[in-house]
Enzyme design. Structure first.
Site, PDB file in Angstrom:
ATOM      1  N   ASN A 189       0.863  -1.182   0.000  1.00  0.00           N
ATOM      2  CA  ASN A 189       0.000   0.000   0.000  1.00  0.00           C
ATOM      3  C   ASN A 189       0.904   1.238   0.000  1.00  0.00           C
ATOM      4  O   ASN A 189       1.424   1.620   1.038  1.00  0.00           O
ATOM      5  CB  ASN A 189      -0.894  -0.039   1.258  1.00  0.00           C
ATOM      6  CG  ASN A 189      -1.774   1.188   1.363  1.00  0.00           C
ATOM      7  OD1 ASN A 189      -1.892   1.952   0.417  1.00  0.00           O
ATOM      8  ND2 ASN A 189      -2.400   1.368   2.525  1.00  0.00           N
ATOM      9  N   TRP A 190       1.062   1.801  -1.183  1.00  0.00           N
ATOM     10  CA  TRP A 190       1.969   2.951  -1.309  1.00  0.00           C
ATOM     11  C   TRP A 190       1.362   4.234  -0.740  1.00  0.00           C
ATOM     12  O   TRP A 190       2.031   5.256  -0.696  1.00  0.00           O
ATOM     13  CB  TRP A 190       2.331   3.178  -2.783  1.00  0.00           C
ATOM     14  CG  TRP A 190       3.328   2.205  -3.339  1.00  0.00           C
ATOM     15  CD1 TRP A 190       3.848   1.095  -2.719  1.00  0.00           C
ATOM     16  CD2 TRP A 190       3.943   2.253  -4.636  1.00  0.00           C
ATOM     17  NE1 TRP A 190       4.726   0.457  -3.548  1.00  0.00           N
ATOM     18  CE2 TRP A 190       4.809   1.154  -4.736  1.00  0.00           C
ATOM     19  CE3 TRP A 190       3.829   3.112  -5.729  1.00  0.00           C
ATOM     20  CZ2 TRP A 190       5.564   0.887  -5.878  1.00  0.00           C
ATOM     21  CZ3 TRP A 190       4.574   2.861  -6.863  1.00  0.00           C
ATOM     22  CH2 TRP A 190       5.442   1.765  -6.945  1.00  0.00           C
ATOM     23  N   LYS A 191       0.076   4.178  -0.401  1.00  0.00           N
ATOM     24  CA  LYS A 191      -0.633   5.373   0.083  1.00  0.00           C
ATOM     25  C   LYS A 191      -0.430   6.522  -0.913  1.00  0.00           C
ATOM     26  O   LYS A 191      -0.429   6.273  -2.115  1.00  0.00           O
ATOM     27  CB  LYS A 191      -0.189   5.709   1.503  1.00  0.00           C
ATOM     28  CG  LYS A 191      -0.314   4.482   2.411  1.00  0.00           C
ATOM     29  CD  LYS A 191      -0.247   4.769   3.862  1.00  0.00           C
ATOM     30  CE  LYS A 191      -0.322   3.452   4.620  1.00  0.00           C
ATOM     31  NZ  LYS A 191      -0.379   3.615   6.056  1.00  0.00           N
ATOM     32  N   HIS A 222      -9.787   0.616   4.219  1.00  0.00           N
ATOM     33  CA  HIS A 222      -8.563   0.861   4.986  1.00  0.00           C
ATOM     34  C   HIS A 222      -8.898   1.851   6.106  1.00  0.00           C
ATOM     35  O   HIS A 222      -9.712   2.758   5.922  1.00  0.00           O
ATOM     36  CB  HIS A 222      -7.483   1.435   4.066  1.00  0.00           C
ATOM     37  CG  HIS A 222      -6.138   1.490   4.712  1.00  0.00           C
ATOM     38  ND1 HIS A 222      -5.798   2.489   5.600  1.00  0.00           N
ATOM     39  CD2 HIS A 222      -5.064   0.668   4.645  1.00  0.00           C
ATOM     40  CE1 HIS A 222      -4.561   2.282   6.038  1.00  0.00           C
ATOM     41  NE2 HIS A 222      -4.096   1.167   5.470  1.00  0.00           N
ATOM     42  N   GLU A 264      -7.458   4.335   7.215  1.00  0.00           N
ATOM     43  CA  GLU A 264      -7.259   5.754   6.905  1.00  0.00           C
ATOM     44  C   GLU A 264      -8.422   6.316   6.085  1.00  0.00           C
ATOM     45  O   GLU A 264      -8.686   7.515   6.127  1.00  0.00           O
ATOM     46  CB  GLU A 264      -5.908   5.939   6.174  1.00  0.00           C
ATOM     47  CG  GLU A 264      -4.755   5.757   7.156  1.00  0.00           C
ATOM     48  CD  GLU A 264      -3.428   5.403   6.507  1.00  0.00           C
ATOM     49  OE1 GLU A 264      -3.291   5.496   5.282  1.00  0.00           O
ATOM     50  OE2 GLU A 264      -2.507   5.007   7.260  1.00  0.00           O
ATOM     51  N   GLU A 307      -5.848  -5.453  10.280  1.00  0.00           N
ATOM     52  CA  GLU A 307      -4.906  -4.360  10.522  1.00  0.00           C
ATOM     53  C   GLU A 307      -5.345  -3.578  11.757  1.00  0.00           C
ATOM     54  O   GLU A 307      -6.174  -2.652  11.639  1.00  0.00           O
ATOM     55  CB  GLU A 307      -4.922  -3.399   9.332  1.00  0.00           C
ATOM     56  CG  GLU A 307      -4.472  -4.005   8.040  1.00  0.00           C
ATOM     57  CD  GLU A 307      -3.874  -2.923   7.152  1.00  0.00           C
ATOM     58  OE1 GLU A 307      -2.685  -3.012   6.880  1.00  0.00           O
ATOM     59  OE2 GLU A 307      -4.588  -1.994   6.787  1.00  0.00           O
ATOM     60  N   GLY A 350       1.140   2.707  10.499  1.00  0.00           N
ATOM     61  CA  GLY A 350       1.684   4.029  10.169  1.00  0.00           C
ATOM     62  C   GLY A 350       2.771   4.527  11.098  1.00  0.00           C
ATOM     63  O   GLY A 350       3.163   3.863  12.053  1.00  0.00           O
ATOM     64  N   SER A 363       2.893  -2.016  10.552  1.00  0.00           N
ATOM     65  CA  SER A 363       4.309  -2.009  10.958  1.00  0.00           C
ATOM     66  C   SER A 363       5.051  -3.309  10.640  1.00  0.00           C
ATOM     67  O   SER A 363       5.939  -3.724  11.390  1.00  0.00           O
ATOM     68  CB  SER A 363       4.440  -1.690  12.454  1.00  0.00           C
ATOM     69  OG  SER A 363       3.955  -0.401  12.729  1.00  0.00           O
ATOM     70  N   GLY A 388       2.739  -1.020   4.412  1.00  0.00           N
ATOM     71  CA  GLY A 388       2.730   0.394   4.056  1.00  0.00           C
ATOM     72  C   GLY A 388       4.147   0.918   3.866  1.00  0.00           C
ATOM     73  O   GLY A 388       4.744   0.781   2.802  1.00  0.00           O
TER      74      GLY A 388
HETATM   75  P1  PGA Z   1       2.418   0.438   7.782  1.00  0.00           P
HETATM   76  O1  PGA Z   1       1.005   0.610   7.053  1.00  0.00           O
HETATM   77  O2  PGA Z   1       3.029  -0.817   7.247  1.00  0.00           O
HETATM   78  O3  PGA Z   1       3.173   1.659   7.396  1.00  0.00           O
HETATM   79  O4  PGA Z   1       2.133   0.365   9.245  1.00  0.00           O
HETATM   80  C1  PGA Z   1       0.145  -0.466   6.896  1.00  0.00           C
HETATM   81  C2  PGA Z   1      -1.105  -0.049   6.198  1.00  0.00           C
HETATM   82  O5  PGA Z   1      -1.372   1.127   6.013  1.00  0.00           O
HETATM   83  O6  PGA Z   1      -1.909  -0.865   5.804  1.00  0.00           O
END
Ligand code: PGA
Length: 264
Positions: free
Chosen positions: A11-13, A101, A103, A171, A177, A225, A245
């Site tokens: 997930n490149w966001k 997700h 977010e 998650e 994040g 993470s 992420g």
């Molecule tokens: P992260 O993000 O690996 O940076 O904790 C995971 C995600 O957003 O799904």
């Protein structure tokens, strides 16, 4: 029967800031992936990069595909300023779609919207990756009913056959994040994998009684993470792969995670 491949979703966001950099990362993943046999890697870049990255996929990159991080559910082409439809992301080369997700949920996406998107994704032959997870742990097990509710509402109205196509990504929000201290504990992840499977089998055993086929073992990913130092322990917790992420934008670290999944 052949072993089910592990899954690694990137997930490149809202990264990276340019197509040039996106190409660089994608080509590095493609290079590293050439040695990998047992992992299906799904890169989910910002939608604007889907098409140009899709052009870099060669027939021999069978274990590498693209996904989108979001799409709008309505196929109608009017009155949706600023949205991108599922039809468009499918046409741009996405095969997967991340839905719900945390977010996006924070931005107001409800379980009902998640459900509508999920059903629309299946109509457009996109494999939905349904994200679920509690905000925090508590001593009374409320997090369990929270996650159960997210799964049940997300899958509402789906037949067992449709639900079998959905990938679930567990998650926990506290682990995701930059602000997260660390990943969830492997024991807690094991608990949630078993719990998720039970929720699904309860849902679809009922359906089975009504004459539908039962659900095959669903793929449950872990996200939050994930990094090379914790990947092996988290994998041993019983997940079918990861949703990554931050480390998905760091080419060496991502390749290391991929290699850990490959030898599992
Ligand atoms: P992260 O993000 O690996 O940076 O904790 C995971 C995600 O957003 O799904």
């Amino acid at each position: 029967m052949s072993k089910k491949k592990k899954m690694l979703v990137a997930n490149w966001k809202m990264n990276p800031g340019s197509l040039e950099k996106a190409r660089e990362i994608f080509l590095a993943v493609r290079r590293a992936g050439a040695k990998v046999r047992n992992v299906e890697t799904v890169i989910c870049p910002p939608a604007i990069f889907l098409q140009p990255l899709g052009r870099l996929l060669r027939p021999e990159d069978g274990n590498l595909s693209l996904g989108a991080q979001n799409a709008f559910y309505d196929a109608g082409r009017t009155n949706h300023t600023g949205e991108i439809s599922m039809e468009m992301i499918r046409d741009a080369g996405a095969e997967y779609l991340i839905i719900g997700h945390s977010e996006r949920r924070k931005k107001g996406e409800s379980d009902e919207t998640v459900n509508i998107k999920l059903r629309a994704a299946l109509e457009f032959s996109l494999t939905p990756i349904l994200c679920v997870g509690e905000e925090a742990r508590d001593g009374e097990g409320l997090y369990l009913s929270f996650v159960k509710n997210q799964i049940e509402k997300g899958l509402q109205g789906l037949s067992a056959r449709e639900a079998a196509k959905v990938v679930i990504a567990y998650e926990p929000v506290f682990a995701i994040g930059k602000r997260a201290d660390e990943a969830a504990k492997p024991d807690d992840v094991t608990e949630m994998v078993i719990f998720t499977r039970r929720v699904l089998s309860d849902l679809y055993t009922r359906a089975q009684k009504k004459g539908e086929n039962s659900l095959n073992t669903p793929t449950v990913l872990y996200g939050g993470s994930v990094a090379p130092p914790n990947a092996a322990a988290l994998l041993a917790a019983g997940v079918g792969g990861f949703l990554v992420g931050r480390e998905s934008l760091r080419m060496e670290e991502f390749a290391e995670i991929q290699a850990i999944l490959d030898v599992s």
